[in-house]
Design a protein around this motif. Structure first.
Motif, PDB file in Angstrom:
ATOM      1  N   UNK A 211       1.101  -0.874  -0.336  1.00  0.00           N
ATOM      2  CA  UNK A 211      -0.235  -0.262   0.155  1.00  0.00           C
ATOM      3  C   UNK A 211       0.416   1.226  -0.632  1.00  0.00           C
TER       4      UNK A 211
ATOM      5  N   UNK B  88       2.118   1.710  -3.324  1.00  0.00           N
ATOM      6  CA  UNK B  88       1.084   2.253  -4.844  1.00  0.00           C
ATOM      7  C   UNK B  88       0.657   3.431  -4.926  1.00  0.00           C
ATOM      8  N   UNK B  89       0.286   4.190  -4.414  1.00  0.00           N
ATOM      9  CA  UNK B  89       0.115   5.182  -4.838  1.00  0.00           C
ATOM     10  C   UNK B  89       1.345   6.419  -5.362  1.00  0.00           C
ATOM     11  N   UNK B  90       2.308   6.224  -4.391  1.00  0.00           N
ATOM     12  CA  UNK B  90       3.296   6.355  -5.269  1.00  0.00           C
ATOM     13  C   UNK B  90       3.651   6.293  -6.857  1.00  0.00           C
ATOM     14  N   UNK B  91       4.234   4.898  -6.800  1.00  0.00           N
ATOM     15  CA  UNK B  91       3.860   4.806  -8.596  1.00  0.00           C
ATOM     16  C   UNK B  91       2.913   5.170  -9.465  1.00  0.00           C
ATOM     17  N   UNK B  92       1.522   4.959  -8.440  1.00  0.00           N
ATOM     18  CA  UNK B  92       0.434   4.878  -9.544  1.00  0.00           C
ATOM     19  C   UNK B  92       0.391   6.474  -9.791  1.00  0.00           C
TER      20      UNK B  92
ATOM     21  N   UNK C 155       7.936   0.348 -13.796  1.00  0.00           N
ATOM     22  CA  UNK C 155       7.188   0.766 -13.400  1.00  0.00           C
ATOM     23  C   UNK C 155       5.950  -0.616 -12.784  1.00  0.00           C
ATOM     24  N   UNK C 156       5.231  -1.138 -13.541  1.00  0.00           N
ATOM     25  CA  UNK C 156       4.332  -1.927 -13.398  1.00  0.00           C
ATOM     26  C   UNK C 156       4.965  -3.693 -12.983  1.00  0.00           C
TER      27      UNK C 156
ATOM     28  N   UNK D 292       5.619  -2.920  -9.578  1.00  0.00           N
ATOM     29  CA  UNK D 292       4.377  -3.644  -8.230  1.00  0.00           C
ATOM     30  C   UNK D 292       3.896  -4.702  -7.938  1.00  0.00           C
ATOM     31  N   UNK D 293       4.858  -5.869  -8.963  1.00  0.00           N
ATOM     32  CA  UNK D 293       4.785  -6.971  -8.857  1.00  0.00           C
ATOM     33  C   UNK D 293       6.209  -7.687  -8.520  1.00  0.00           C
TER      34      UNK D 293
ATOM     35  N   UNK E 284      -5.696   5.630   2.400  1.00  0.00           N
ATOM     36  CA  UNK E 284      -4.438   5.325   1.432  1.00  0.00           C
ATOM     37  C   UNK E 284      -3.598   6.476   1.274  1.00  0.00           C
TER      38      UNK E 284
ATOM     39  N   UNK F 110      -0.160   8.660   2.724  1.00  0.00           N
ATOM     40  CA  UNK F 110      -0.004   9.216   1.666  1.00  0.00           C
ATOM     41  C   UNK F 110       0.545  11.029   1.810  1.00  0.00           C
TER      42      UNK F 110
ATOM     43  N   UNK G 255      -0.636   1.211 -13.301  1.00  0.00           N
ATOM     44  CA  UNK G 255      -0.508   0.011 -11.859  1.00  0.00           C
ATOM     45  C   UNK G 255      -1.601  -1.197 -11.789  1.00  0.00           C
ATOM     46  N   UNK G 256      -3.093  -0.544 -11.453  1.00  0.00           N
ATOM     47  CA  UNK G 256      -3.649  -0.643 -10.189  1.00  0.00           C
ATOM     48  C   UNK G 256      -5.240  -1.866 -11.061  1.00  0.00           C
TER      49      UNK G 256
ATOM     50  N   UNK H  22      -2.664  12.330  -5.753  1.00  0.00           N
ATOM     51  CA  UNK H  22      -2.442  11.531  -5.553  1.00  0.00           C
ATOM     52  C   UNK H  22      -3.537  10.278  -5.071  1.00  0.00           C
ATOM     53  N   UNK H  23      -3.013   9.062  -5.415  1.00  0.00           N
ATOM     54  CA  UNK H  23      -4.683   7.908  -5.828  1.00  0.00           C
ATOM     55  C   UNK H  23      -3.679   6.873  -5.741  1.00  0.00           C
ATOM     56  N   UNK H  24      -4.633   5.776  -5.647  1.00  0.00           N
ATOM     57  CA  UNK H  24      -4.521   4.417  -6.285  1.00  0.00           C
ATOM     58  C   UNK H  24      -5.561   4.431  -7.183  1.00  0.00           C
TER      59      UNK H  24
END
Lengths: 145, 458
Positions: free
Chosen positions: A36, A39-43, A116-117, A120-121, B40, B44, B107-108, B141-143
């Motif tokens: 978690x 996840x937000x920085x990467x997305x 980046x993808x 995440x994995x 989340x 952040x 990526x989600x 900033x979000x998923x």
């Protein structure tokens, strides 16, 4: 009337600089990129790369179809500079420094997005992709000032 | 407290508010997804503030706005628990919209590698002009994306007007970077650059201010903004009109029409002209109403919506419906800013885009689909696609739910508009709306029951 007039200087440069630093650190410590917290920085960086890829930086919040006047009054439009000028410059600098001027933005972004993808994995990264990603985000962060 | 401490304190406050949102119910999808997403985001933002120097005014100002956005979102979600909107319409609307407003590049993804659709929350707001879909900006900033849809509280059951949200869905689709580039290109290449008036800022100003041909109602409006705001031909494009926004408005009108069909056009005509009765108001961000409505009428005619033929008794109502639409068309050609060829090409390109998204494109209506529904509304029966019959089992009559066909709710809305135009004094506009809402509700129930039956069969 609100207690003060607020402009929205939300260029997001500080946030992107922080995220760029995180991404470049994930490349060498991929275990930190899963979960978690990451996840937000990467997305968020992924979405920025999408804007760069498609030159789609409008990111405006439009009023409804029937909201013809702002607060019911006639008014001039506010002349705020576009939010993305400095961010786009930093992206261009990082891209040229990392991939060279001859590589297309599309190709550069697709490689970075693939990384980046994988992050995440927690999937293995190719060495040249690691180097590109590390350099791109270090340069991007530095260019943001 | 210094600014940084204040923001951290506000983070703690927002955390409390977020926990308090769990006191309420949030419909079928519940609260888990939005709660985790917002938590989340909050954690952040708190990390970002903690990492910032107490003297970094730029960073702290930036994070102030991130926190403000999140605070507003949480408040909207909390208010969505009031549920004062037409939920059957909303559920159908989600079915035709979610594919197109799901970002394909992210990526989600779920366990099958599919991007998560946006989470949707709905609330009622005061004022006719409150139809709106609020979309998370890409800089949030979000998923996962969260959409908040606003309906006017007073129009809770007026489902015939709700197709205007097709326009708002256009903005939600446009907010996806991959689609912004693609759709912007379509509008720019096939509509704007081909237009006689919109090829450059100077040509737009000339179109507005060529007094020999500018309609009187427009000239009056231009004189008002000159008197009140000192806007004239020399500065109208720099200080008054945001033409980038105008282009997006034209685009979203096309998307609304293609998603909802004639019911979008009817809703747009009624709602826009109720706010701007002359159709001549030049908005900062919106083209004149008459330009938009004339363009959409031409588009509907190109799509052949007005050529369907019905039984004689029904045709009277259909003709009355189209007459009421055509009465909204401004006859001064100044308002016809695009040619039929430009509109046709744009429709073709945007249809191709929408057809790649499940259920997004309204299927070409047919007499066979629409006529039975009109007849039902005229008989004050909720328009649905099934008949309740009796069948004989072991010598006894028992109910037989014969699921004849599934009805697209957009057909129900088209039929409702036609029936409301029939001039039957015992069927006013409010009644037609309620009948259609019941029809959509029943159709929704049938769909859910069929889904359960099919699940059992599997």
């Amino acid at each position: 009337m609100s207690i003060m007039s607020v402009s929205r200087p939300d260029a997001s440069t500080s946030m992107y600089k922080h995220f760029a630093s995180l991404i470049s650190s994930y490349v060498d410590a991929p275990a930190n990129s899963v979960g978690a917290d990451a996840a937000i920085p990467i997305e968020s960086i992924f979405k920025l790369l999408e804007m760069y890829r498609f030159n789609a930086f409008k990111d405006e919040s439009r009023r409804g179809a029937l909201a013809l006047r702002a607060n019911g009054h006639l008014s001039r439009i506010s002349k705020t500079p576009s939010w993305h000028g400095s961010v786009l410059n930093a992206l261009n600098n990082a891209k040229i420094d990392t991939f060279g001027a001859e590589t297309s933005t599309e190709d550069a972004v697709i490689e970075l997005e693939t990384v980046l993808k994988k992050l995440t994995k927690n999937q293995a990264l190719e060495e040249n992709h690691k180097a590109h990603t590390r350099n791109f985000f270090v340069q991007f962060g530095n260019s943001l000032g | 407290m210094d600014a940084r401490e204040f923001l951290l304190n506000e983070c703690a406050n927002l955390n409390t508010v977020l926990e308090e949102t769990l006191r309420y119910e949030y419909g079928v999808e519940g609260s888990r997804i939005f709660f985790e997403e917002c938590l989340n985001r909050l954690e952040l933002i708190e990390q970002l503030i903690n990492a910032a120097s107490p003297t970094s005014s730029t960073a702290l100002s930036e994070y102030f706005y991130k926190l403000e956005e999140l605070s507003s979102l949480i408040s909207r979600i909390e208010r969505s628990s009031l549920k004062e909107y037409s939920w059957p319409f909303l559920e159908e609307f989600k079915e035709i919209s979610l594919s197109a407003c799901t970002d394909p590049n992210t990526t989600q993804v779920d366990e099958n590698g599919n991007p998560y659709p946006p989470q949707v929350h709905v609330l009622a707001e005061g004022g006719l002009s409150s139809y709106l879909i609020h979309v998370d900006g890409r800089r949030i900033p979000s998923k996962r994306r969260i959409l908040t849809i606003f309906f006017p509280r007073t129009l809770k059951h007026y489902v015939l007007l709700h197709p205007i949200l097709g326009h708002e869905m256009g903005h939600a689709i446009f907010s996806i970077a991959a689609y912004e580039g693609l759709l912007d290109k379509v509008v720019e290449e096939y509509l704007i650059q081909k237009s006689r008036f919109f090829t450059s800022e100077s040509s737009i100003a000339e179109w507005l201010y060529t007094t020999s041909v500018t309609p009187k109602s427009v000239s009056i409006f231009l004189s008002v903004i000159e008197a009140e705001l000192e806007i004239d031909q020399s500065n109208v494009m720099t200080d008054y009109i945001d033409f980038v926004a105008w282009k997006e408005e034209f685009l979203c009108d096309f998307i609304g029409l293609l998603m909802f069909g004639p019911s979008f056009l009817a809703a747009q005509c009624d709602l826009l002209y109720s706010i701007d009765s002359t159709g001549s108001e030049i908005g900062n961000y919106h083209p004149p109403t008459a330009c938009r409505v004339n363009t959409m009428i031409a588009a509907a005619q190109i799509l052949g919506y007005d050529t369907l033929k019905f039984d004689t008794d029904i045709q009277i109502a259909v003709d009355a419906f189209w007459k009421s639409i055509l009465e909204k068309k401004q006859l001064d050609s100044w308002f016809d800013v695009f040619t039929n060829d430009q509109i046709q090409t744009t429709l073709t390109k945007l249809s191709a885009f929408l057809s790649t998204h499940k259920k997004a494109l309204y299927p070409q209506p047919t007499t066979e689909r629409i006529q039975p529904l009109i007849k039902q509304v005229l008989k004050k029966i909720p328009p649905v696609g099934y008949e309740f019959k009796l069948k004989t089992v072991d010598g006894e009559l028992t109910p037989d739910l014969a699921f004849d066909y599934s009805v697209d709710f957009r057909d129900i809305l088209f039929a409702g508009w036609i029936a409301a135009s029939a001039g039957d004094p015992s069927l006013n506009f409010e009644d037609a709306n309620k009948l259609c809402e019941y029809g959509i509700l029943q159709q929704r129930a049938i769909k859910m029951m069929n889904a359960e039956v099919n699940k059992g069969a599997v």
